[in-house]
Design a protein around this motif. Sequence first.
Motif, short mmCIF file in Angstrom:
data_model
loop_
_atom_site.label_atom_id
_atom_site.label_comp_id
_atom_site.label_asym_id
_atom_site.label_seq_id
_atom_site.Cartn_x
_atom_site.Cartn_y
_atom_site.Cartn_z
N UNK A 115 0.80 -1.22 0.00
CA UNK A 115 0.00 0.00 0.00
C UNK A 115 0.83 1.26 0.00
N UNK A 116 2.17 1.10 -0.01
CA UNK A 116 3.03 2.26 -0.07
C UNK A 116 3.25 2.95 1.25
N UNK A 117 2.81 2.35 2.35
CA UNK A 117 3.02 2.93 3.67
C UNK A 117 4.28 2.34 4.30
N UNK A 118 4.72 2.96 5.39
CA UNK A 118 5.91 2.51 6.12
C UNK A 118 5.55 2.29 7.58
N UNK A 119 6.23 1.33 8.20
CA UNK A 119 5.99 1.07 9.61
C UNK A 119 7.30 1.12 10.38
N UNK A 120 7.19 1.47 11.65
CA UNK A 120 8.29 1.31 12.60
C UNK A 120 7.72 0.60 13.81
N UNK A 121 8.49 -0.34 14.33
CA UNK A 121 8.13 -1.04 15.55
C UNK A 121 9.00 -0.47 16.66
N UNK A 122 8.38 -0.15 17.79
CA UNK A 122 9.03 0.66 18.81
C UNK A 122 8.77 0.10 20.20
N UNK A 123 9.47 0.67 21.17
CA UNK A 123 9.09 0.51 22.57
C UNK A 123 9.10 1.89 23.20
N UNK A 144 3.64 0.11 17.65
CA UNK A 144 4.12 0.35 16.31
C UNK A 144 3.38 1.53 15.68
N UNK A 145 4.03 2.14 14.69
CA UNK A 145 3.47 3.28 13.97
C UNK A 145 3.43 2.97 12.49
N UNK A 146 2.46 3.54 11.79
CA UNK A 146 2.36 3.36 10.35
C UNK A 146 1.98 4.70 9.71
N UNK A 147 2.65 5.01 8.60
CA UNK A 147 2.35 6.27 7.93
C UNK A 147 3.15 6.39 6.65
N UNK A 148 2.90 7.44 5.88
CA UNK A 148 3.64 7.66 4.64
C UNK A 148 5.03 8.22 4.91
N UNK A 149 5.86 8.17 3.90
CA UNK A 149 7.20 8.73 3.99
C UNK A 149 7.20 10.07 3.23
N UNK A 150 7.90 11.04 3.79
CA UNK A 150 7.99 12.32 3.10
C UNK A 150 6.87 13.25 3.52
#
Length: 257
Positions: free
Chosen positions: A235-243, A251-257
Amino acid sequence: MSVTNGKFVWYELMTSDAAAATAFYRDTIGWETRDSGMPGVSYTLLAAGGRDVGGLMTLPEHVVAAGGRPGWIGYVAVPDVDRTAARAKELGGTVHRAPTDIPGVGRFAVIADPHGAVLCPMTPAGEPRSPLQPMGGPGSAVWRELLAGELDGAFGFYSGLFGWTKAEAMDMGPMGTYQLFAVDGETWGAMMTKPPAVPGPFWQYYFAVDAIDAAAGRVTAGGGQILNGPMEVPGGMYVVQCSDPQGAPFALVGPRG
């Protein structure tokens, strides 16, 4: 049957430092925060766009004494939480807290699947606070991911408990199958057998942000850690997994740029 049956309707953080966690998530995700006003309970509500998404509170002492650590827990709507708790035991799960009433909110239980991942089935009183769409705007919970003890057994448990059905399955190579699950024909999340490096099975929740790189920067600036990513997903989105600073994974998900 309720139209909300089997859908996630609430997300709750149990943490070791409620004040610090409130500040961290307000700055990182942009949630609006306020006290719930519940008598005798310190409970902070988290809202996005004026609508409540979840809440956070300090870990109860008895949970800490039993080895509980900071973490997020999801609430799944069911027509009869007492029946669901009994069914969870029949399917090999554990009931950690018997069905209990929250005046004006609903009735809930705390259960674990046969491998130990924890969820809360809940029969809401009236309309749930959380949006019932599987996806949403910034601040919304947009994906739910189970790192399971064993995929097939876990899917059988949740299918038997909530009626979830299989959607698309993705071959992840050495990591195994990433099995999406659906509620009433809508895809709400996925399950996979956890990697060996993950200590135990758990549910991870993904919250939407406007821009993934900026949000990742806010995580580290606020004292959290990036565990994985940013990485692109379908879907062209990006994720980061965090603590977070108290150690709760999210975790977070969203577009880049």
